[in-house]
Design an enzyme around this catalytic site. Structure first.
Site, PDB file in Angstrom:
ATOM      1  N   HIS A 559     -26.928  12.826 -39.701  1.00 26.61           N
ATOM      2  CA  HIS A 559     -26.261  11.909 -38.773  1.00 26.61           C
ATOM      3  C   HIS A 559     -26.101  12.629 -37.440  1.00 26.61           C
ATOM      4  O   HIS A 559     -25.357  13.608 -37.338  1.00 26.61           O
ATOM      5  CB  HIS A 559     -24.907  11.498 -39.355  1.00 26.61           C
ATOM      6  CG  HIS A 559     -24.245  10.358 -38.650  1.00 26.61           C
ATOM      7  ND1 HIS A 559     -23.587  10.512 -37.455  1.00 26.61           N
ATOM      8  CD2 HIS A 559     -24.139   9.053 -38.984  1.00 26.61           C
ATOM      9  CE1 HIS A 559     -23.084   9.336 -37.080  1.00 26.61           C
ATOM     10  NE2 HIS A 559     -23.407   8.434 -37.989  1.00 26.61           N
ATOM     11  N   VAL A 560     -26.776  12.156 -36.401  1.00 24.24           N
ATOM     12  CA  VAL A 560     -26.835  12.855 -35.119  1.00 24.24           C
ATOM     13  C   VAL A 560     -25.807  12.281 -34.155  1.00 24.24           C
ATOM     14  O   VAL A 560     -25.967  11.179 -33.618  1.00 24.24           O
ATOM     15  CB  VAL A 560     -28.245  12.760 -34.508  1.00 24.24           C
ATOM     16  CG1 VAL A 560     -28.309  13.558 -33.207  1.00 24.24           C
ATOM     17  CG2 VAL A 560     -29.283  13.260 -35.502  1.00 24.24           C
TER      18      VAL A 560
END
Length: 639
Positions: A559-560
């Site tokens: 998850h960026v």
């Protein structure tokens, strides 16, 4: 996979979906509008006029009854599609089968069931009901499957908007192209066969054959050119649904009901008007040969409006695009009422009538309502939910057919009648049905959408994030059979350069701890790499997160950033395709950290397990340690 290869596949998918609706929409135009014109003008030629009028009334009445019954049948068909599992996916088989069967049955109907009415009108009526029901069922299976593909092609509202806009774009060409070719084609073929300059039965059959062939070709294009995605959010939902759950998915989801009502009001207005425009030009204005102008204007506006939708939607919320389109529709009716004798005002009215985003907005809102409903009840009823719009279209098409049949009989617009035969009463009846009632419906659609539809683009992004949180917490963990004898070991390597953080240190944009098990990195750059050898299963449509599964079977999501879902893909660039095998350390994604920080979001990269219940034990990370991508972070043991 190179960026150009990925872009090429995306363009092919967009183009194939777009072309699919060219024939599909043209086919719907034949069945919803021109079939009733064929019935009122040519199907019963040669019969006594009073008998013909009775058969016209009988058939239009039967069509309305059948369509109303399908308000119950269509969700069931959607459930059949939802529960279909084949190597080609659940949508493509029904797109092809539905198109082939409905095309064959449409040709039978355009033969007048081989002239059976001339011999026995009772047997004709019985067979008509059976054939028409079968035809409508198979067309519905194709229609539900075509639009049901949209959420399976992408999770992102913007990408879904592109698919839907392209479908609507080609649909506009397909639908309005009929208006351009119908009179010349039907007249030319009729003349070639009978020597008469009229719209006769041979011409109508040829017209139906051409459009049926087009629909089949376009169905093949969409089947071969698109790819259904299987991702963690889709797979985590309950796959089998009962009939009770089918109707519950619709009636317990307010963001299906209210957009559907607004669309119903719009569709009734639009289809009624389109159904009688041919009669307006032939019997009211007295210029049937000018009817092609309707198709030309609608096609030109469609060329401009549909491609503009995703661009406009970047800056203008869907709700206000819907309102703007409906306002144009209201103004069009005003011009039709008061400017009928002025060619310029009539053409301007046709322009305004076709400046409309209602179908695009409704399909996208219903598509987003799938995740909304999944969050509420755990069911992802894709085809069922998207069966609602075609169900409405068919219902309004039936109303239009009934209205056209009524107007044709009540105003004497059947057989060989001309504009000279129209009385003041006939014109008054026409105005009420064709203009005043649709005007009222268009205004009501604005009121409903403005006051009751709340599922915006931003709200949908929040829903997707909440589903992600539930995945991280194991609340919607997939119940897969575990055939492994002993736990598996997996080493996870750093997906980014930066400083290691414990999950407890990660605070999201709402000030809450990030849920789930895993670790985080405060990155030094915007490059994201594969944390192990495996397969990238899917990417969130907003590109801010992707699921990757190791060769040993460990499933994680990278998850960026936090809050970056709201960037809706801006500033993210991927270098892989879903389903692609990757090696540890492969560059998978780049993101613009400065853009994220400038918008008030965090750049923290979080790696979490999507099935935390399968984790047996995990080694500890070293918080604060500076790591480089590809450097070992921890070992995990999982079932």
């Amino acid at each position: 996979m190179t960026h150009s290869d990925k872009s090429g596949k995306q363009i092919l998918s967009y183009a194939s979906f777009c072309l699919g609706n060219l024939g599909h929409s043209a086919f719907y135009g034949v069945m919803s509008t021109y079939f009733i014109i064929f019935i009122t003008s040519s199907m019963f030629s040669g019969l006594n006029q009073s008998v013909a009028d009775k058969l016209i009334g009988l058939i239009t009445g039967l069509m309305v009854v059948i369509r109303i019954a399908e308000l119950v049948i269509d969700p069931i068909l959607g459930n059949i599609v939802d529960n279909t599992k084949t190597r080609w996916g659940k949508f493509k088989p029904w797109i092809l089968i539905g198109t082939l069967v409905s095309a064959a049955l449409l040709l039978v109907l355009f033969t007048g069931i081989f002239g059976l009415a001339q011999k026995s009108w009772i047997l004709f009526a019985i067979l008509f009901v059976l054939i028409y029901i079968s035809f409508d069922v198979f067309y519905s299976l194709s229609d539900v499957s075509y639009w049901g593909m949209v959420p399976a092609l992408s999770e992102d509202s913007h990408a879904r908007g592109i698919y839907t806009s392209l479908g609507a774009f080609s649909g506009t060409i397909g639908w309005n192209g009929l208006t351009i070719i119908v009179v010349p084609l039907v007249t030319a073929v009729t003349y070639a066969v009978t020597g008469k300059h009229e719209e006769g039965a041979p011409g109508w059959l040829a017209f139906a054959a051409v459009i049926s062939a087009l629909a089949i070709v376009c169905a093949l294009i969409v089947c071969f050119g698109t790819k259904e995605k299987h991702n963690i959010i889709r797979n985590s939902a309950k796959q089998k649904t009962t009939l009770r759950q089918v109707f519950g998915a619709i009636f317990h989801n307010d963001q299906i009901l209210w957009p559907s009502l607004a669309y119903l009001l719009y569709s009734l207005a639009y289809v009624i008007t389109n159904g009688v425009l041919f009669y307006m030009y032939k019997f009211v204005i007295g210029k049937p040969n000018d009817f092609w102008v309707v198709g030309v204007i609608a096609t030109i506006i469609g060329f401009c409006i549909s491609p503009m939708f995703p661009i406009l939607n970047k800056y203008i919320p869907r709700k206000w695009l819907f309102i703007a389109g409906q306002t144009c529709m209201v103004l069009a009716y005003v011009l039709f009422i008061f400017g009928r004798d002025n060619v310029f005002l009539m053409d301007l009215g046709l322009v305004l009538l076709n400046i409309n985003f209602a179908q695009l907005v409704t399909v996208l809102t219903l598509t987003d309502a799938i995740e909304y409903g999944q969050l509420k009840n755990g069911q992802r009823n894709e085809a069922v939910v998207l069966a609602v719009r075609p169900m409405i279209d068919k219902f309004t098409g039936a109303v239009s057919n009934a209205l056209v049949g009524y107007v044709a009989i009540a105003a004497g617009m059947t057989g060989s009648a001309t504009a000279a035969d129209m009385t003041a009463h006939d014109i008054s009846t026409f105005n009420m049905m064709a203009l005043y009632i649709p005007l009222t419906l268009a205004v009501l659609s604005i009121v409903v959408f403005l006051t009751k539809v709340t599922l915006s683009e931003k709200k949908h992004a929040e829903v997707v994030e909440e589903l992600k949180d539930q995945l991280a917490e194991g609340k919607i963990e997939k119940n897969e059979s575990n055939t492994q004898v002993r736990p598996q070991d997996q080493t996870i390597y750093a997906p980014a350069d930066g400083k290691l953080m414990k999950m407890a240190e990660v605070i999201d944009e709402d000030g809450k701890p990030f849920p789930g098990k895993g670790f985080a990195i405060k990155p030094d750059s915007g490059n994201i790499y594969a944390p192990f050898d495996g397969v990238v299963r899917f990417t969130f449509g907003t590109k801010h997160a992707f699921e990757i599964v190791s060769n040993n079977g460990l499933q994680v999501v990278v998850h960026v950033g936090l809050g970056t879902v709201n960037l809706r893909g801006e500033g993210f660039e991927t270098y892989y395709d879903d389903g692609q095998k990757v090696k540890k350390g492969d560059l998978l994604l780049e993101f613009d950290r400065d853009l994220a920080l400038k918008n008030g979001y965090q750049d923290t990269v979080v790696t979490f397990y999507t099935q935390p219940g399968r984790i047996v034990k995990s080694s500890e990370i070293e918080p604060g340690k500076i790591v480089e991508h590809g450097e070992k972070v921890l070992d995990v043991q999982f079932k």
